[in-house]
Motif scaffolding. Structure first.
Motif, PDB file in Angstrom:
ATOM      1  N   LEU A   5      41.920  50.146  37.312  1.00 33.93           N
ATOM      2  CA  LEU A   5      41.797  51.162  38.180  1.00 33.93           C
ATOM      3  C   LEU A   5      42.140  50.902  39.570  1.00 33.93           C
ATOM      4  O   LEU A   5      42.820  51.582  40.158  1.00 33.93           O
ATOM      5  CB  LEU A   5      40.334  51.896  38.152  1.00 33.93           C
ATOM      6  CG  LEU A   5      39.928  52.367  36.765  1.00 33.93           C
ATOM      7  CD1 LEU A   5      38.457  53.020  36.900  1.00 33.93           C
ATOM      8  CD2 LEU A   5      40.910  53.079  36.030  1.00 33.93           C
ATOM      9  N   ARG A   6      41.422  49.892  40.160  1.00 38.65           N
ATOM     10  CA  ARG A   6      41.668  49.438  41.756  1.00 38.65           C
ATOM     11  C   ARG A   6      41.484  48.105  41.949  1.00 38.65           C
ATOM     12  O   ARG A   6      40.709  47.237  41.391  1.00 38.65           O
ATOM     13  CB  ARG A   6      40.895  50.159  42.336  1.00 38.65           C
ATOM     14  CG  ARG A   6      41.024  50.304  43.912  1.00 38.65           C
ATOM     15  CD  ARG A   6      39.911  51.055  44.749  1.00 38.65           C
ATOM     16  NE  ARG A   6      39.886  50.869  46.228  1.00 38.65           N
ATOM     17  CZ  ARG A   6      39.065  51.209  47.001  1.00 38.65           C
ATOM     18  NH1 ARG A   6      37.853  51.621  46.657  1.00 38.65           N
ATOM     19  NH2 ARG A   6      39.139  50.866  48.113  1.00 38.65           N
ATOM     20  N   LEU A   7      42.654  47.527  42.746  1.00 39.14           N
ATOM     21  CA  LEU A   7      42.481  45.967  43.013  1.00 39.14           C
ATOM     22  C   LEU A   7      42.430  45.966  44.531  1.00 39.14           C
ATOM     23  O   LEU A   7      43.475  46.364  45.072  1.00 39.14           O
ATOM     24  CB  LEU A   7      43.760  45.166  42.216  1.00 39.14           C
ATOM     25  CG  LEU A   7      43.947  43.932  42.761  1.00 39.14           C
ATOM     26  CD1 LEU A   7      42.862  43.027  42.410  1.00 39.14           C
ATOM     27  CD2 LEU A   7      45.017  43.311  42.243  1.00 39.14           C
ATOM     28  N   VAL A   8      41.411  45.249  44.891  1.00 39.10           N
ATOM     29  CA  VAL A   8      41.356  45.095  46.695  1.00 39.10           C
ATOM     30  C   VAL A   8      41.458  43.730  46.657  1.00 39.10           C
ATOM     31  O   VAL A   8      40.472  42.729  46.248  1.00 39.10           O
ATOM     32  CB  VAL A   8      39.824  45.750  47.100  1.00 39.10           C
ATOM     33  CG1 VAL A   8      39.894  45.399  48.486  1.00 39.10           C
ATOM     34  CG2 VAL A   8      40.036  47.140  46.668  1.00 39.10           C
ATOM     35  N   VAL A   9      42.228  43.167  47.469  1.00 39.09           N
ATOM     36  CA  VAL A   9      42.496  41.584  47.637  1.00 39.09           C
ATOM     37  C   VAL A   9      42.896  41.379  49.301  1.00 39.09           C
ATOM     38  O   VAL A   9      43.321  42.243  49.941  1.00 39.09           O
ATOM     39  CB  VAL A   9      43.553  41.007  46.833  1.00 39.09           C
ATOM     40  CG1 VAL A   9      43.139  41.041  45.473  1.00 39.09           C
ATOM     41  CG2 VAL A   9      44.823  41.611  47.056  1.00 39.09           C
ATOM     42  N   THR A  10      42.446  40.291  49.614  1.00 42.10           N
ATOM     43  CA  THR A  10      42.907  39.631  50.957  1.00 42.10           C
ATOM     44  C   THR A  10      44.171  39.014  50.643  1.00 42.10           C
ATOM     45  O   THR A  10      44.568  38.968  49.701  1.00 42.10           O
ATOM     46  CB  THR A  10      41.996  38.704  51.551  1.00 42.10           C
ATOM     47  OG1 THR A  10      41.813  37.378  50.587  1.00 42.10           O
ATOM     48  CG2 THR A  10      40.569  39.216  51.854  1.00 42.10           C
ATOM     49  N   ARG A  11      45.169  38.688  51.669  1.00 46.35           N
ATOM     50  CA  ARG A  11      46.274  38.237  51.521  1.00 46.35           C
ATOM     51  C   ARG A  11      46.062  37.017  51.008  1.00 46.35           C
ATOM     52  O   ARG A  11      47.159  36.534  49.988  1.00 46.35           O
ATOM     53  CB  ARG A  11      47.052  38.384  52.937  1.00 46.35           C
ATOM     54  CG  ARG A  11      47.349  39.793  53.620  1.00 46.35           C
ATOM     55  CD  ARG A  11      48.477  39.552  54.611  1.00 46.35           C
ATOM     56  NE  ARG A  11      48.673  40.824  55.045  1.00 46.35           N
ATOM     57  CZ  ARG A  11      49.787  41.778  54.454  1.00 46.35           C
ATOM     58  NH1 ARG A  11      50.412  41.467  53.303  1.00 46.35           N
ATOM     59  NH2 ARG A  11      49.780  42.895  54.973  1.00 46.35           N
ATOM     60  N   ASN A  12      45.505  36.193  51.322  1.00 43.27           N
ATOM     61  CA  ASN A  12      45.027  34.604  50.900  1.00 43.27           C
ATOM     62  C   ASN A  12      44.858  34.813  49.346  1.00 43.27           C
ATOM     63  O   ASN A  12      45.105  34.060  48.740  1.00 43.27           O
ATOM     64  CB  ASN A  12      43.923  34.174  51.565  1.00 43.27           C
ATOM     65  CG  ASN A  12      43.671  32.842  51.118  1.00 43.27           C
ATOM     66  OD1 ASN A  12      44.689  31.868  50.967  1.00 43.27           O
ATOM     67  ND2 ASN A  12      42.270  32.260  50.543  1.00 43.27           N
ATOM     68  N   ALA A  13      43.976  35.811  48.824  1.00 40.19           N
ATOM     69  CA  ALA A  13      43.577  36.038  47.519  1.00 40.19           C
ATOM     70  C   ALA A  13      44.675  36.578  46.833  1.00 40.19           C
ATOM     71  O   ALA A  13      45.001  35.813  45.591  1.00 40.19           O
ATOM     72  CB  ALA A  13      42.384  37.028  47.399  1.00 40.19           C
TER      73      ALA A  13
END
Length: 258
Positions: free
Chosen positions: A42-50
């Motif tokens: 449903l939703r993917l939240v990531v940092t740029r590094n991840a």
């Protein structure tokens, strides 16, 4: 004709379960979920590094990532969660009916682990990982008084949650009786039992075996113990304490290898 109250309650429970979502976190758990086509994402939240570290898994998941500042991570996680810059909102997996999983084809004699009110998600996650390693068909727990599918469970399972069936049943004793009707030898783990696991499966390793594990401290409930074909113990040096439930599950699965 008016529906009985239990039918209404069951339908409401199914609708509520269908609406519930889970936040998985940590690079390993998120990567495996993204690569699992059976997962509804449903939703993917990531940092740029991840995002860089997840690589092609994001494309395989078919979901647009939301880039978040690592200092103000946007996913609604517990502050203590070690998310490594990656969190994925998903629907819980549906592994189908116990009968289908228990009787399905496989390379080895079937093995199943049943959990009697084991509520610690870290223990359940570790048990799922051991079940996958030793080729168990499923880990089965009751719907109430057991660890639900959570981010902490998935992280401890180290990817096994995406591949190892984790079934929740309404009544554990009924599930055990059903397994016995399918030809399973149902063994309950009890430190005070007379016979060891190895003694109980001697000459029976070609049979399907179900291992029933109780919560640490209280152990198996009385009804659960009475429903087993036999209570067995892990052979151990006298006076050196006991294993926690996740370690006991791993040892027991190894002991009943086909």
């Amino acid at each position: 004709m008016k529906k009985p109250k239990w039918v209404i309650a069951k339908e409401q429970g199914k609708r509520q379960a269908a609406q519930e979502t889970v936040w998985l976190f940590g690079l390993h758990a998120v990567r495996d979920a993204l690569e699992n086509p059976a997962r509804q994402k449903l939703r993917l939240v990531v940092t740029r590094n991840a995002l860089e570290r997840l690589g092609e898994a994001v494309a395989k998941g078919g979901i647009e990532p939301e880039i978040s500042d690592p200092r103000k991570f946007a996913a609604p996680l517990d502050p203590q969660s070690v998310h490594q810059g990656a969190a994925l909102e998903v629907k819980a997996l549906d592994w189908g009916r116990l009968e289908d999983v228990a009787l399905g084809a496989g390379p080895m004699p079937p093995r199943i682990v049943l959990l009697d009110r084991v509520t610690d998600p870290h223990n359940v996650g570790a048990i799922l990982r051991s079940a996958e390693v030793f080729g168990a068909r499923a880990v089965v727990a009751v719907q109430r008084h057991s660890a639900p599918e959570t981010g902490a469970l998935a992280k401890t399972a180290s990817g096994a949650l995406e591949r190892q069936p984790y079934l929740r049943v309404r009544n554990l004793a009924d599930a055990m009786e059903a397994l016995k009707d399918m030809g399973y030898l149902v063994l309950g783990l009890d430190g005070a039992a007379e016979r060891t696991i190895e003694q109980a499966v001697e000459g029976k390793r070609d049979r399907p075996v179900a291992l029933v594990m109780g919560a640490e401290g209280p152990g198996l409930r009385e009804k659960t113990g009475e429903t087993c074909n036999e209570l067995v113990r892990i052979d151990a040096a006298a006076g050196f304490g006991s294993l926690n439930v996740s370690n006991a599950a791993a040892v027991a699965l190894y002991a009943v290898k086909g």
